[in-house]
Motif scaffolding. Structure first.
Motif, PDB file in Angstrom:
ATOM      1  N   ASP A 143       2.488  -3.271  -1.352  1.00  0.00           N
ATOM      2  CA  ASP A 143       3.213  -2.223  -2.073  1.00  0.00           C
ATOM      3  C   ASP A 143       2.378  -1.767  -3.258  1.00  0.00           C
ATOM      4  O   ASP A 143       1.504  -2.504  -3.740  1.00  0.00           O
ATOM      5  CB  ASP A 143       4.575  -2.733  -2.555  1.00  0.00           C
ATOM      6  CG  ASP A 143       5.505  -1.584  -2.931  1.00  0.00           C
ATOM      7  OD1 ASP A 143       5.255  -0.430  -2.503  1.00  0.00           O
ATOM      8  OD2 ASP A 143       6.486  -1.832  -3.660  1.00  0.00           O
ATOM      9  N   HIS A 170       2.904   0.788  -6.964  1.00  0.00           N
ATOM     10  CA  HIS A 170       3.738   1.666  -7.800  1.00  0.00           C
ATOM     11  C   HIS A 170       2.912   2.212  -8.956  1.00  0.00           C
ATOM     12  O   HIS A 170       2.021   1.535  -9.474  1.00  0.00           O
ATOM     13  CB  HIS A 170       4.950   0.902  -8.361  1.00  0.00           C
ATOM     14  CG  HIS A 170       6.067   0.737  -7.368  1.00  0.00           C
ATOM     15  ND1 HIS A 170       7.177   1.549  -7.357  1.00  0.00           N
ATOM     16  CD2 HIS A 170       6.241  -0.146  -6.370  1.00  0.00           C
ATOM     17  CE1 HIS A 170       7.992   1.166  -6.371  1.00  0.00           C
ATOM     18  NE2 HIS A 170       7.439   0.138  -5.756  1.00  0.00           N
ATOM     19  N   HIS A 199       8.430  -6.645  -4.085  1.00  0.00           N
ATOM     20  CA  HIS A 199       8.547  -5.718  -2.951  1.00  0.00           C
ATOM     21  C   HIS A 199       7.592  -6.119  -1.818  1.00  0.00           C
ATOM     22  O   HIS A 199       7.970  -6.116  -0.642  1.00  0.00           O
ATOM     23  CB  HIS A 199       8.261  -4.276  -3.390  1.00  0.00           C
ATOM     24  CG  HIS A 199       9.320  -3.717  -4.287  1.00  0.00           C
ATOM     25  ND1 HIS A 199       9.376  -2.396  -4.659  1.00  0.00           N
ATOM     26  CD2 HIS A 199      10.393  -4.317  -4.885  1.00  0.00           C
ATOM     27  CE1 HIS A 199      10.422  -2.194  -5.459  1.00  0.00           C
ATOM     28  NE2 HIS A 199      11.047  -3.353  -5.612  1.00  0.00           N
TER      29      HIS A 199
HETATM   30 MG    MG Z   1       8.114  -0.706  -3.816  1.00  0.00          MG
END
Ligand code: MG
Length: 353
Positions: free
Chosen positions: A204, A206, A238
Motif C-alpha cells: 500500500d 499513501h 493496510h
Molecule cells: Mg490504504
C-alpha cells in the motif's frame, strides 16, 4: 474424541476414505469394512472402486476382526485400523509382499525411547533394542489368521494371536506418519499435516500531506505531516490486512471497507485489522507470522519499531516474536525518498489452529 473420528471429513476426505484409498493403492483388490451403528450406513454409501462388503463390529477389537475375517476372501488378509489413515501405500504393499513370501507381514517400528516397567515398586529398564511398536496393516495368509482368531482368544492386535499359534510373524518397517488418530492432539497433527500454511502479500502507499496525524502500525508517530486517506491511512496496517486477506482469498480491504462508506471515515485501522482477524478466526485459522517493510525517507522509525510490533501482535492476538517490522529509505529517490508518500509491503502466513 467426542465425535466420529473415522467419518468426519478431514479436509474433504474422511479417515475411512483415506485408509481405503491407501489400501487399494497398496494392492488390496477387495475390502471388508467392519464398523458399527450409524457408521455402517455411512460406509455402505461410500463410492468404493473395488468389490466390498460391510459387516458389523463386535464388542472388542478382536470380535470385530473375527467378523471381518469371516467375510473376507482371497489368499491374503490385510488387517488395518482405519484410524491410521496416513499409511503410505508402499507400506501396505510391503506387508502384502511379506505375507505372500513368508506368511506374514506385520507393520511395526523400533522403539527409540527408553522404556521402563514399573510394577509393585519394582523398576526395570527394558532393552529397547528388542522392543517394537506395532502398527497396522498386519497382513497374513487368510486361512492362518482365521484359524488364530477362531481359537477364541483376545488380544489388542492380530500379530499377538498369530504368534500364539504359529510363532513370531515377520515384521515390516512402519513409519511415524502411520499414526493412529486417537486423541485431540492426533487430530490437530492431521490437520496441520494436510494444510501447510497459506501465504499472502500486501502493498500500500499513501500520500504525505500537512494537517494530518501520522499513524504507522497502529502507533501515532510525531511528525509534521500525516498520510492522506479515508481512514487514518495507516499504510502499514493496510498492507498487512491485504496480505492476510490474500492468504485467505478474501479479496482486499478496498472491497471489504470501501472508501465510499461513511462508517469508515477517519476510522482507526486497528479496528479494521481486528475485523480482518475475526475473519481469520471464523475459519478456525490464525495468522502465524507477519513480516513487513515500511518505505519512508522521514521520520526515522527505529524508536517506534518495538511499539509497532507489539501493537500488531496484540491486535492479531499472536506472540510478539511472530511480528517483524522493518523500515527502509530509498536514499532520496522515488516518491517515498522525496517525502511525497510512505509505502509498505507485508507478507503473512496463515495456518489452521
Ligand atoms: Mg490504504
Amino acid at each position: 474424541m467426542g465425535f466420529d473420528k473415522l467419518n468426519t471429513p478431514l479436509l474433504g476426505k474422511t479417515a475411512i476414505e483415506r485408509s481405503m484409498d491407501a489400501l487399494i493403492a497398496g494392492g488390496c483388490d477387495s475390502l471388508v469394512f467392519v464398523t458399527s451403528g450409524e457408521s455402517e450406513k455411512t460406509v455402505a454409501s461410500l463410492s468404493v472402486p473395488v468389490p466390498f462388503t460391510v459387516v458389523s463390529g463386535g464388542e472388542q477389537r478382536t470380535d470385530s476382526v473375527r467378523n471381518g475375517l469371516k467375510a473376507a476372501s482371497g489368499e491374503i488378509a490385510v488387517i488395518h485400523d482405519a484410524a491410521r489413515c496416513f499409511v503410505d501405500p508402499a507400506i501396505v504393499k510391503a506387508s502384502i509382499e511379506s505375507a505372500e513370501k513368508y506368511g506374514s507381514g506385520v507393520v511395526a517400528i523400533p522403539v527409540t525411547d527408553t522404556v521402563v516397567k514399573l510394577e509393585d515398586g519394582a523398576f526395570e529398564t527394558l532393552d529397547r533394542n528388542t522392543l517394537f511398536r506395532m502398527q497396522t496393516p498386519q497382513t497374513f495368509r487368510l486361512e492362518k489368521i482365521r484359524a488364530a482368531y477362531e481359537k477364541g482368544d483376545y488380544a489388542t492386535d492380530d500379530a499377538t494371536l498369530y504368534a500364539r499359534m504359529f510363532g513370531a510373524p515377520r515384521l515390516v518397517p512402519g513409519s511415524e506418519n502411520n499414526r493412529k488418530l486417537t486423541t485431540e492432539a492426533d487430530w490437530a497433527w492431521a490437520i496441520e499435516r494436510l494444510c501447510p500454511p497459506a501465504f499472502g502479500i500486501g502493498f500500500d502507499t499513501h500520500r504525505l500531506v500537512e494537517g494530518r496525524e501520522l499513524f504507522l502500525g497502529g502507533v501515532q508517530i510525531p511528525f509534521e505531516k500525516g498520510l492522506l486517506g479515508h481512514s487514518d491511512a495507516d499504510v502499514l496496517l493496510h498492507a498487512i490486512m491485504d496480505a492476510i486477506l490474500g492468504a485467505l482469498k478474501l479479496g482486499d480491504i478496498g472491497k471489504l471497507f470501501p472508501d465510499t462508506d461513511p462508517q469508515y471515515a477517519g476510522i482507526s485501522s486497528r479496528v479494521l485489522l481486528c475485523k480482518v482477524n475475526e475473519l481469520v478466526q471464523k475459519r478456525d485459522m490464525l495468522v502465524s507470522h507477519v513480516d513487513a517493510t515500511v518505505i519512508c525517507q522521514r521520520p526515522k522509525l527505529a524508536p517506534f519499531r518495538e511499539a509497532i510490533e507489539r501493537t500488531i501482535a496484540e491486535d492479531l492476538a499472536i506472540p510478539f516474536d511472530a511480528v517483524s517490522v522493518k523500515a527502509t529509505t530509498t536514499e532520496g529517490m522515488n516518491d517515498e525518498g522525496r517525502g511525497l508518500c510512505i509505502s509498505a509491503q507485508a507478507i503473512v502466513s496463515v495456518r489452521h489452529k
